[in-house]
Design a protein around this motif. Structure first.
Motif, PDB file in Angstrom:
ATOM      1  N   ARG A  10       0.812  -1.177   0.006  1.00  0.00           N
ATOM      2  CA  ARG A  10      -0.091   0.021  -0.157  1.00  0.00           C
ATOM      3  C   ARG A  10       0.800   1.341  -0.081  1.00  0.00           C
ATOM      4  O   ARG A  10       0.623   2.280  -0.702  1.00  0.00           O
ATOM      5  N   ARG A  12       4.625   1.477  -0.414  1.00  0.00           N
ATOM      6  CA  ARG A  12       5.880   1.077  -0.560  1.00  0.00           C
ATOM      7  C   ARG A  12       6.058   2.046  -1.632  1.00  0.00           C
ATOM      8  O   ARG A  12       5.389   2.298  -2.791  1.00  0.00           O
ATOM      9  N   ARG A  14       7.315   3.083  -5.024  1.00  0.00           N
ATOM     10  CA  ARG A  14       7.925   2.215  -5.966  1.00  0.00           C
ATOM     11  C   ARG A  14       8.630   3.232  -7.088  1.00  0.00           C
ATOM     12  O   ARG A  14       9.757   3.033  -7.574  1.00  0.00           O
ATOM     13  N   ARG A  15       7.762   4.262  -7.502  1.00  0.00           N
ATOM     14  CA  ARG A  15       8.240   5.156  -8.620  1.00  0.00           C
ATOM     15  C   ARG A  15       9.180   5.995  -8.066  1.00  0.00           C
ATOM     16  O   ARG A  15       9.000   6.906  -7.270  1.00  0.00           O
ATOM     17  N   SER A 106       5.680  15.916  -0.181  1.00  0.00           N
ATOM     18  CA  SER A 106       4.372  15.585   0.035  1.00  0.00           C
ATOM     19  C   SER A 106       4.219  14.143   0.787  1.00  0.00           C
ATOM     20  O   SER A 106       5.366  13.535   0.964  1.00  0.00           O
ATOM     21  N   SER A 163       3.804   7.626   3.993  1.00  0.00           N
ATOM     22  CA  SER A 163       5.015   7.540   3.113  1.00  0.00           C
ATOM     23  C   SER A 163       5.294   9.146   2.864  1.00  0.00           C
ATOM     24  O   SER A 163       4.165  10.022   2.985  1.00  0.00           O
ATOM     25  N   LYS A 165       7.402  11.983   0.270  1.00  0.00           N
ATOM     26  CA  LYS A 165       8.318  12.037  -1.041  1.00  0.00           C
ATOM     27  C   LYS A 165       8.534  13.534  -1.112  1.00  0.00           C
ATOM     28  O   LYS A 165       7.886  14.301  -1.039  1.00  0.00           O
TER      29      LYS A 165
HETATM   30  C1  LIG Z   1       3.252  18.684  -6.700  1.00  0.00           C
HETATM   31  C2  LIG Z   1       3.600  17.250  -7.286  1.00  0.00           C
HETATM   32  C3  LIG Z   1       3.603  17.352  -8.772  1.00  0.00           C
HETATM   33  C4  LIG Z   1       3.989  15.841  -9.202  1.00  0.00           C
HETATM   34  N1  LIG Z   1       3.780  15.951 -10.695  1.00  0.00           N
HETATM   35  C5  LIG Z   1       3.777  14.587 -11.073  1.00  0.00           C
HETATM   36  C6  LIG Z   1       3.710  14.717 -12.714  1.00  0.00           C
HETATM   37  O1  LIG Z   1       3.431  15.577 -13.434  1.00  0.00           O
HETATM   38  N2  LIG Z   1       3.786  13.414 -12.995  1.00  0.00           N
HETATM   39  C7  LIG Z   1       3.886  12.181 -12.344  1.00  0.00           C
HETATM   40  O2  LIG Z   1       4.190  11.103 -12.670  1.00  0.00           O
HETATM   41  N3  LIG Z   1       4.352  12.249 -10.900  1.00  0.00           N
HETATM   42  C8  LIG Z   1       4.245  13.576 -10.388  1.00  0.00           C
HETATM   43  N4  LIG Z   1       4.408  13.924  -9.099  1.00  0.00           N
HETATM   44  C9  LIG Z   1       4.484  12.523  -8.090  1.00  0.00           C
HETATM   45  C10 LIG Z   1       3.280  11.527  -7.770  1.00  0.00           C
HETATM   46  O3  LIG Z   1       2.954  12.302  -6.712  1.00  0.00           O
HETATM   47  C11 LIG Z   1       3.656  10.197  -7.696  1.00  0.00           C
HETATM   48  O4  LIG Z   1       4.622   9.713  -6.729  1.00  0.00           O
HETATM   49  C12 LIG Z   1       3.955   9.600  -9.145  1.00  0.00           C
HETATM   50  O5  LIG Z   1       3.019   9.918 -10.071  1.00  0.00           O
HETATM   51  C13 LIG Z   1       4.101   8.135  -8.706  1.00  0.00           C
HETATM   52  O6  LIG Z   1       2.673   7.515  -8.500  1.00  0.00           O
HETATM   53  P1  LIG Z   1       2.462   6.099  -8.306  1.00  0.00           P
HETATM   54  O7  LIG Z   1       1.139   5.840  -7.707  1.00  0.00           O
HETATM   55  O8  LIG Z   1       3.042   5.273  -9.825  1.00  0.00           O
HETATM   56  O9  LIG Z   1       3.597   5.681  -7.410  1.00  0.00           O
HETATM   57  P2  LIG Z   1       4.251   4.392  -6.649  1.00  0.00           P
HETATM   58  O10 LIG Z   1       5.495   4.622  -5.982  1.00  0.00           O
HETATM   59  O11 LIG Z   1       3.642   3.110  -7.159  1.00  0.00           O
HETATM   60  O12 LIG Z   1       3.044   4.807  -5.187  1.00  0.00           O
HETATM   61  C14 LIG Z   1       3.076   3.563  -4.227  1.00  0.00           C
HETATM   62  C15 LIG Z   1       3.042   4.228  -2.909  1.00  0.00           C
HETATM   63  O13 LIG Z   1       4.102   5.235  -2.691  1.00  0.00           O
HETATM   64  C16 LIG Z   1       3.848   6.260  -1.960  1.00  0.00           C
HETATM   65  N5  LIG Z   1       3.728   7.707  -2.425  1.00  0.00           N
HETATM   66  C17 LIG Z   1       3.573   7.767  -4.114  1.00  0.00           C
HETATM   67  N6  LIG Z   1       3.816   9.238  -4.432  1.00  0.00           N
HETATM   68  C18 LIG Z   1       3.884   9.730  -3.354  1.00  0.00           C
HETATM   69  C19 LIG Z   1       4.154  10.903  -2.970  1.00  0.00           C
HETATM   70  N7  LIG Z   1       4.037  11.995  -4.055  1.00  0.00           N
HETATM   71  N8  LIG Z   1       3.964  11.285  -1.682  1.00  0.00           N
HETATM   72  C20 LIG Z   1       4.083  10.568  -0.849  1.00  0.00           C
HETATM   73  N9  LIG Z   1       3.921   9.151  -0.798  1.00  0.00           N
HETATM   74  C21 LIG Z   1       3.983   8.799  -2.042  1.00  0.00           C
HETATM   75  C22 LIG Z   1       2.566   6.061  -1.489  1.00  0.00           C
HETATM   76  O14 LIG Z   1       2.429   5.404  -0.340  1.00  0.00           O
HETATM   77  C23 LIG Z   1       1.864   5.101  -2.614  1.00  0.00           C
HETATM   78  O15 LIG Z   1       0.851   4.389  -2.338  1.00  0.00           O
HETATM   79  C24 LIG Z   1       4.035  14.820  -8.355  1.00  0.00           C
HETATM   80  C25 LIG Z   1       4.024  15.204  -7.085  1.00  0.00           C
HETATM   81  C26 LIG Z   1       3.919  16.187  -6.417  1.00  0.00           C
HETATM   82  C27 LIG Z   1       3.838  16.427  -4.938  1.00  0.00           C
END
Ligand SMILES: Cc1cc2nc3c(=O)[nH]c(=O)nc-3n(C[C@H](O)[C@H](O)[C@H](O)COP(=O)(O)OP(=O)(O)OC[C@H]3O[C@@H](n4cnc5c(N)ncnc54)[C@H](O)[C@@H]3O)c2cc1C
Length: 238
Positions: A10, A12, A14-15, A106, A163, A165
């Motif tokens: 939930r 972790r 990853r990206r 965030s 989490s 980031k």
């Molecule tokens: C202001 C802002 C702008 C952004 N713009 C973009 C954009 O344009 N494109 C883009 O792809 N991403 C952007 N991001 C990053 C985005 O928030 C995600 O981290 C990213 O899209 C990956 O999402 P995912 O669900 O694939 O990540 P995953 O790594 O698969 O997510 C798994 C877990 O990681 C944690 N996690 C993931 N992202 C965050 C986070 N931001 N903060 C805290 N915990 C987190 C959560 O617990 C989540 O359940 C932005 C973030 C911020 C704060």
């Protein structure tokens, strides 16, 4: 208490996982620097994401609103929620569209929302909310009426998992693009307090409250929120 939230699929990261962490300290710092959050939840298969004010006391997060609020009525009996906070710190303009980015802090917190039903606890929580944002203000206010209290619902959750980031760096272009004749830069972004606009109905003898000493023009909101949070909860509950 562990200094790290438990990690599962939930929460972790990853990206770009190198930008993420699960430390209490890192998550709390992001939460405490904010007044606003977004709370995501699902009602009958429909996702909603509601912006609202919130505050943290140890591992508990609270928010409030009208007793008639659909969000609160749905969450109150016990609904899984994901509460997020975002600070936009910078705009990163790279030499390619792909490498454009933003600097940010965030946090995502997972838990189960529940009504604060106990009257004493509800009053305490609402008082704590005012003082968390505006130190020492609660005792200076006209007392809340029973009707106002009835019209207000308070919901809270314990942080089960979380989490953080963070991106905090300049332009990250590909090596071969660095010499291209393209403007590239980072624009820092901050949210600041403006000058007070006193209510015209205020009696002349009312002076500026000492608890609002931090509310000065151009003060960074995230720094002010961190400061007022520490004034409200100057503790070892982290
Ligand atoms: C202001 C802002 C702008 C952004 N713009 C973009 C954009 O344009 N494109 C883009 O792809 N991403 C952007 N991001 C990053 C985005 O928030 C995600 O981290 C990213 O899209 C990956 O999402 P995912 O669900 O694939 O990540 P995953 O790594 O698969 O997510 C798994 C877990 O990681 C944690 N996690 C993931 N992202 C965050 C986070 N931001 N903060 C805290 N915990 C987190 C959560 O617990 C989540 O359940 C932005 C973030 C911020 C704060």
């Amino acid at each position: 208490m562990s200094a790290t939230y438990p990690v599962s699929e939930r929460n972790r990261v990853r990206r770009l996982h190198e930008r993420g962490c699960h430390d209490h300290e890192a998550v709390h710092a992001i939460l405490d620097a904010a007044m606003l959050c977004h709370i995501a939840y699902v009602i009958d298969g429909q996702p909603y994401c509601t912006p609202t004010a919130f505050w943290r006391e140890g591992e508990h997060l609270y928010w409030h609103g009208s007793s008639a609020s659909r969000m609160l009525r749905a969450q109150g009996p016990g609904l899984p929620v994901c509460l997020t906070v975002t600070h936009l710190d910078g705009l990163v303009l790279a030499r390619s569209a792909f490498n454009h980015s933003v600097n940010y802090r965030s946090a995502m917190c997972f838990g189960t929302a529940r009504f604060i039903d106990d009257l004493e606890e509800k009053v305490r929580a609402l008082d704590a909310m005012i003082d968390r944002f505006y130190p020492g203000r609660n005792v200076t206010l006209r007392p809340t009426t029973a009707q106002e209290l009835k019209a207000t619902a308070v919901v809270g959750m314990t942080i089960e998992q979380a989490s953080a980031k963070v991106r905090a760096k300049g332009v990250a272009d590909d090596e071969e693009d660095l010499g291209l004749p393209i403007y590239a830069a980072c624009f820092p972004v901050t949210q600041v307090i403006g000058p007070a606009e006193p209510c015209p109905h205020m009696p002349a003898e009312v002076s500026y409250p000492p608890g609002l000493a931090g509310y000065t023009p151009d003060r960074r909101l995230d720094e002010l929120m961190t400061e007022t949070s520490q004034m409200s909860y100057p503790k070892a509950d982290d």
